[in-house]
Design an enzyme around this catalytic site. Structure first.
Site: not given
Ligand code: NAD
Length: 452
Positions: A269-270, A349-351, A375, A380, A412-415
């Protein structure tokens, strides 16, 4: 002090109640449906000092045991006759009460409204509390606990069937076991990621876990773009100069995004929102995802690469949107960074765990990485979301990142947008209501299963 070998300490119906402190050995304690092993340093029956009708437990010595036994009558006599004992005891109690002021608020809630379903809400920051309170969920009673959920604070969930946690709460095996012990049956994550939860242990103990799979992916994608723009146009540096009336431009040269190649790792989604924004800039977008979505490719017109290996050397910017899993941990490391174009920009911005931070620092120093917008940071926990401005930062890797002129780091404020907070609270409350209506595990819409 008593030394006991295999002897039953059954005290059901015993006329004289007592408390005991285990000095060494193990004692099995059985009470109602609960069975526990008491070990050195643990106590049993302290409540007998204060209750007129204490409940009984069966204590059975499991292995040779030394314990201190104190009759209730002698405790009360000491309180009555010895003023210094009293003062000492009250002073100790006062200190404990201060330490556990959070627990008192929990107890207040427990004795509060019996008809409401209680939810222990850990890491209760004001902006998150406000978002949940504004939902006016009258059927739920949130027990707001400022502490993070850890092995030390899990007991505070006593009396709540649901705990609600965020990204930096610790939900490892021991914490899950302790939550189970105090009666918790559901863990409602108010975030998308679930890497901090031992899902296997939850499944084993029958605890349902839900998360918020989608809450304004725009919030996170837009923050990723903000970091990219800040790194490229050096907004952090120019802002700081202007605040000192320094209006020079030396060292602030950036590049056009138009025509540049951006690698998107993870097209969920992101990732898709990020792609759409980048396409608007006129970027050439390359993607890698273990799950290749024909729909995403058709909608965004981007190209999927067959392997992650192909992504590194082709991109001017790489942005991470895959979850943290064993297969993605440290995917950005010394080896992958060495394969990148010199001066590449890394955005995360993921983990934090997706990036080997020491390797990133080394590459920033050598110039292999031109800039980084982060982020999230793998260390952290316990640092982000708190004011550490009056402390010398002990984490030297973080200190170096913060001091690097070409790193833009946020906490960690992207959300953190109004829309995302509303989405998080609505979805979490809806999951808790589903649970309260009797749904369990996979029956819950936003259930997160353990990996198979
Ligand atoms: P999502 O589940 O919609 O998308 C994750 C994508 O990663 C999926 O398409 C999946 O197929 C893919 N994926 C899984 N394993 C993989 C791999 N080994 N190699 C390549 N791709 C792989 O999740 P999302 O809502 O898009 O969120 C993504 C990440 O963003 C979350 O996991 C979360 O950790 C992070 N996040 C961070 C914040 C923030 O405030 N910084 C907020 C929300 C989410």
């Amino acid at each position: 002090m008593f030394s006991v070998s295999l002897l039953s300490l059954s005290r059901k119906g015993a006329p004289q109640t007592f408390a005991m402190v285990i000095e060494s050995g193990k004692v099995l304690k059985e009470r109602k449906n609960e069975t526990r092993v008491l070990e050195a340093g643990e106590t049993s029956g302290l409540m007998h000092f204060f209750c007129s009708e204490p409940s009984g437990a069966t204590l059975t010595v499991q292995e040779e045991c030394v314990y201190l036994r104190w009759e209730t009558s002698s405790f009360r006599a000491a309180c009555e006759k010895d003023a210094s004992f009293n003062a000492c005891f009250v002073s100790y109690l006062t200190k404990e009460v201060r330490k556990r002021s959070n627990m008192l608020s929990v107890l207040e809630y427990l004795h509060g409204s019996p008809n409401k379903s209680k939810v222990a809400f850990y890491d209760a920051k004001s902006y998150m509390k406000d978002a949940f309170v504004s939902q006016n969920a009258e059927d739920l009673e949130f027990v707001f606990i400022q502490d993070y959920l850890t092995e030390k604070t899990a007991y505070m969930a006593g009396g709540c069937r649901v705990v609600c946690v965020f990204v930096n709460d610790v939900v490892n095996t021991k914490v899950v076991q302790e939550l189970h012990r105090v009666g918790v049956e559901m863990i409602a994550l108010r975030c998308a990621g679930f890497d901090n939860v031992d899902l296997v242990e939850c499944e084993k103990l029958g605890i349902s876990v839900t998360r918020v799979p989608a809450y304004s992916p725009f919030a996170v994608a837009e923050h990723a773009i903000a970091l990219m723009m800040a790194c490229n146009r050096k907004i952090h540096k120019s802002w700081s100069r202007v605040t000192q009336f320094n209006f020079t431009l030396g060292g602030l040269v950036g590049f056009d995004f138009h025509g540049k190649t951006v690698g998107v790792f993870g097209t969920g989604k992101i990732g898709v929102c990020t792609i759409n924004i980048l396409r608007g800039f006129g970027c050439n977008v390359l993607c890698f995802d273990v799950y290749r979505s024909a729909e995403v490719a058709a909608m965004t017109g981007v190209k999927y690469l067959d392997t992650l290996e192909e992504l590194w050397p082709q991109c001017d910017i790489i942005t991470l949107h895959a979850p943290l899993l064993p297969s993605t941990q440290h995917c950005v490391n010394a080896e992958s960074l060495a394969k990148c174009k010199k001066g590449v920009m890394i955005i995360n911005t993921s983990r934090g765990g997706l990036v080997d931070t020491q390797a990133l620092l080394d590459a920033l120093v050598s110039g292999q990485v031109g800039s980084a917008g982060l982020d999230v940071y793998e260390g952290e926990k316990g640092i982000f979301y708190e004011d550490r401005s009056n402390q010398v930062m002990a984490d030297t890797v973080l200190s170096r990142l913060v001091s690097a002129h070409n790193v833009v780091l946020t906490s960690h404020q992207a959300f953190l947008t109004n829309e995302a907070l509303a989405g998080i609270s609505t979805s979490t409350i809806s999951s808790i209501r589903e649970f309260n209506s009797g749904k369990r595990g996979a029956q819950l819409t936003n259930f997160q299963a353990a990996p198979k």
